[in-house]
Enzyme design. Sequence first.
Site, PDB file in Angstrom:
ATOM      1  N   ARG A 191     174.224  46.546 106.814  1.00 30.33           N
ATOM      2  CA  ARG A 191     173.590  47.834 106.524  1.00 30.33           C
ATOM      3  C   ARG A 191     174.355  48.619 105.458  1.00 30.33           C
ATOM      4  O   ARG A 191     174.449  49.840 105.504  1.00 30.33           O
ATOM      5  CB  ARG A 191     173.428  48.670 107.798  1.00 30.33           C
ATOM      6  N   SER A 240     165.135  51.830 113.054  1.00 28.47           N
ATOM      7  CA  SER A 240     166.258  51.990 113.974  1.00 28.47           C
ATOM      8  C   SER A 240     167.093  53.191 113.559  1.00 28.47           C
ATOM      9  O   SER A 240     167.433  53.354 112.390  1.00 28.47           O
ATOM     10  CB  SER A 240     167.123  50.732 113.969  1.00 28.47           C
ATOM     11  N   GLU A 310     171.634  55.045 110.819  1.00 28.97           N
ATOM     12  CA  GLU A 310     170.952  54.100 109.935  1.00 28.97           C
ATOM     13  C   GLU A 310     169.777  54.790 109.249  1.00 28.97           C
ATOM     14  O   GLU A 310     169.450  54.484 108.099  1.00 28.97           O
ATOM     15  CB  GLU A 310     170.467  52.889 110.726  1.00 28.97           C
TER      16      GLU A 310
END
Length: 336
Positions: A191, A240, A310
């Site tokens: 990420r 998410s 995120e």
Amino acid sequence: MTLDPRRTAATAVPDTALARRLGDGLARVRGRVSAGADLARITWFRVGGPAELMIRPVDVDDLAVVLAAKPADVPLTVIGVGSNLLVRDGGIPGITVRLGRGFAEIEAEDGCFIRAGAAALDANVAKVARDHGIAGLEFLTGVPGTMGGALRMNAGAYGREIKDVLVTAEALDPAGRLHTLRPEDMDLSYRHCGVPEDWVFVAATLKGEPGDPDAIAARLDEIRSQREDSQPIRTRTGGSTFANPDGHSAWKLVDAAGCRGLTIGGAQVSEKHTNFLINTGTATAADLEALGEEVRKRVRETSGVELRWEIRRVGVPADHPDAVAATDTSETGDDA
């Protein structure tokens, strides 16, 4: 990329202080320019304030004009379909670039390559790969949003990430110059992408492997079914909320902290999947962000683990001195 025939002439320019600062450069933009565009109508959470100046370039050359015209002290925010995005209630000061149809082309090439524009939906990339018998990209059907966002956060799902299939990415630097980047140039990790935030991704080339279209289609159906069963995708939500910390699943930490169903104002932690926040219908961006921070606090207190957002949070709060006034309510989910 193909020009949009509806945008071949210079666009009308709003008469605002920021637009006047951009001057002749903005007048050369062929895409749509609007002041005070309503971002809550185009984000998946359906919350947030307006964009001070929204520009929707028609192609890479048009985007290069925007970047070259932008003064260094004017902030730039790039958005796609608003899937993994929380716009704060005071809106986004500066320039917001929204990439649309001119950046959404997807082409299959010999050798199991797929070239996709930054505004191409990840799920559509997976479908084109299926249609051409290219396996290995099925995970993209489980990634909400566009290729540009997937590059920016090295998005992944179901055991694969962008870095596993990326051949090259194309991006414009702040001066509007085009660069071709290899994965080793981008510092990609879980990420994370190390390409400077003020560079704008415009396209990517991905590589799969030969596969049976029927088997690929079955895998796409399986992923879609798993998402439908486990995630609140029919609600006003984003992707998410938190990245998985090393050795942990974010949803398990949130659940263990007693946050399933937790609410602040109109925001709620999903009962179905605790790593998703939901706008139950009356939430503000402040509600959602406060709920996320409360979850992070409770997880820290119960497990000692620090959750990292995120969801991308942009803009300013409603009471910020730079909060943006809404003047254009015509923005919709359709691309210009």
